[in-house]
Design a protein around this motif. Structure first.
Motif: not given
Ligand code: NDP
Ligand code: ZN
Length: 355
Positions: A169-176, A194-210
């Protein structure tokens, strides 16, 4: 002739794992035999083995993140020779003739692909397929992925599901570069996304429960970490992300994430909770979400899986793994730990240690 195999199976939805001897079908002319070295534990294994997505047939040997070495090839095989490294993901075959198979989107095969486990193999008299928590697997060469010699095999295994499911989906949604995106659920799949999106230069926010994973997420290159258990951290995030990838395997609030999308943004659902926990939304929610889009994504095709694997190895993008021995009790303990949020970030069974 049939190939004897050893592995670990659950005999019922609620039982523990047990050592299990069984047989793989004979290596066909277009098939290869892989001696499995490592098998990842995906949350889908837990959902399936426990019957959370619906009743299944037992015994079940789960495992669809498989890395190993080719030990036998059928006479028509051209892609592999004995001694090559090979991987197997979530599919071992598909019809090969429908419009999606022809396009290399075998995961959407119109006849239904043959899953690596808990699936009926319509090429082999509907035998029940068994997965990677075992020492050997036989499959069509077309569905095996080539693994370069220099790859770290224990870390390659989880790429075959967690890797491709997030890469696709990162490729198909053209994350850049410069995109503001989010990953919900920072586990096996999430930490790959996270690692794929960061590699492509995106600014990534992570959501988790801890709070416990904040430091790891930032270290992997996320710019922000949100603990959704703390309402204060959720303030002011509406209308923020172009793409949100949800890997959450439990009940959660879909409309909360929908609202965090920018107009024309994409919420891609990868996580598939137990039937009883599936989040839902109304047509009203969809309408008032305007042009914000919601879609799903299932693993990736074979060609795309090969592309992901080559890309990951070339760019040194790997899961963080914890290797466990090939024993029933170690697998049981790993399942408990996955549910308790203790895994960092993927358990991999060293199948070479099987007794
Ligand atoms: P993991 O258990 O490794 O990761 C899930 C993560 O989500 C954990 O970090 C968990 O936190 C976190 N989480 C749980 N509840 C919430 C919540 N309400 N909000 C935010 N985060 C939450 O699972 P996997 O990554 O292996 O798999 C994730 C899901 O994806 C599963 O449902 C699996 O079946 C599905 N899947 C789908 C595929 C596809 O083709 N679409 C392919 C493979 C898997 P904690 O650890 O603290 O509990
Ligand atoms: Zn999986």
């Amino acid at each position: 002739k049939a190939v004897p195999a050893k592995g670990f199976a659950k005999m019922s939805a609620t039982g523990n794992f047990q050592a299990y001897d069984f047989q793989r079908h004979a290596v066909g002319d277009d098939e290869i035999l892989i001696d499995i070295q490592y098998a990842g534990i995906c949350h889908s294994d837990l959902h399936t083995a426990k019957g959370e997505w619906g009743a299944i047939d037992y015994p079940i040997v789960p495992g669809h993140e498989i890395a190993g070495r080719v030990s036998q090839v059928g006479k028509n095989v051209t892609k592999f020779k004995v001694g090559d490294f090979a991987g197997v993901g979530c599919m071992v075959n598909s019809c090969g003739t429908c419009e999606y198979c022809k396009k290399g989107e075998e995961q959407y095969c119109l006849k239904g692909n043959v899953g690596t486990y808990a699936s009926k193999d319509y090429f082999h008299n509907d035998e029940l397929t068994q997965g990677g928590y075992s020492n050997k697997i036989v499959l069509a060469e077309n569905f095996a992925i080539k693994i370069p010699k220099n790859a770290d095999m224990k870390k390659v295994a989880p790429l075959l599901c967690a890797g491709v499911t997030t890469y696709s989906p990162i490729v198909h949604k053209n994350v850049k570069a410069g995109d503001t995106i989010a990953v919900a659920g920072f586990g096996g799949l999430g930490h790959m996304a996270v690692q794929y999106a960061v590699k492509l230069g995106a600014k990534v926010t992570v959501f988790d429960i801890t709070e416990d994973k904040r430091a790891d997420a930032l270290k992997m290159g996320a710019v922000k970490y949100v603990n959704v258990k703390d309402p204060a951290q959720l303030k002011g995030l509406d209308n923020t992300y172009r793409v949100i990838i949800s890997t959450i395997p439990a009940k959660y609030d879909l409309t909360m994430y929908q609202k965090m999308l920018k107009l024309d943004g994409d919420l891609v659902i990868l996580g598939f909770p137990a039937q009883k926990d599936l989040p839902s939304m109304t047509s009203g929610d969809i309408l008032f979400g305007g042009r914000r889009k919601i879609s799903g994504s299932l693993i990736g095709g074979i060609k795309e899986t090969q592309e992901m694997l080559d890309y990951s190895v070339a760019n040194n993008i790997y899961p963080q793994v914890e290797v466990i021995p090939a024993t029933a009790s170690a697998i049981d303990q790993a399942y408990t730990n996955v549910l308790d949020g203790k895994v960092r970030y993927r358990y991999v069974i060293d199948m070479q240690t099987i007794k």
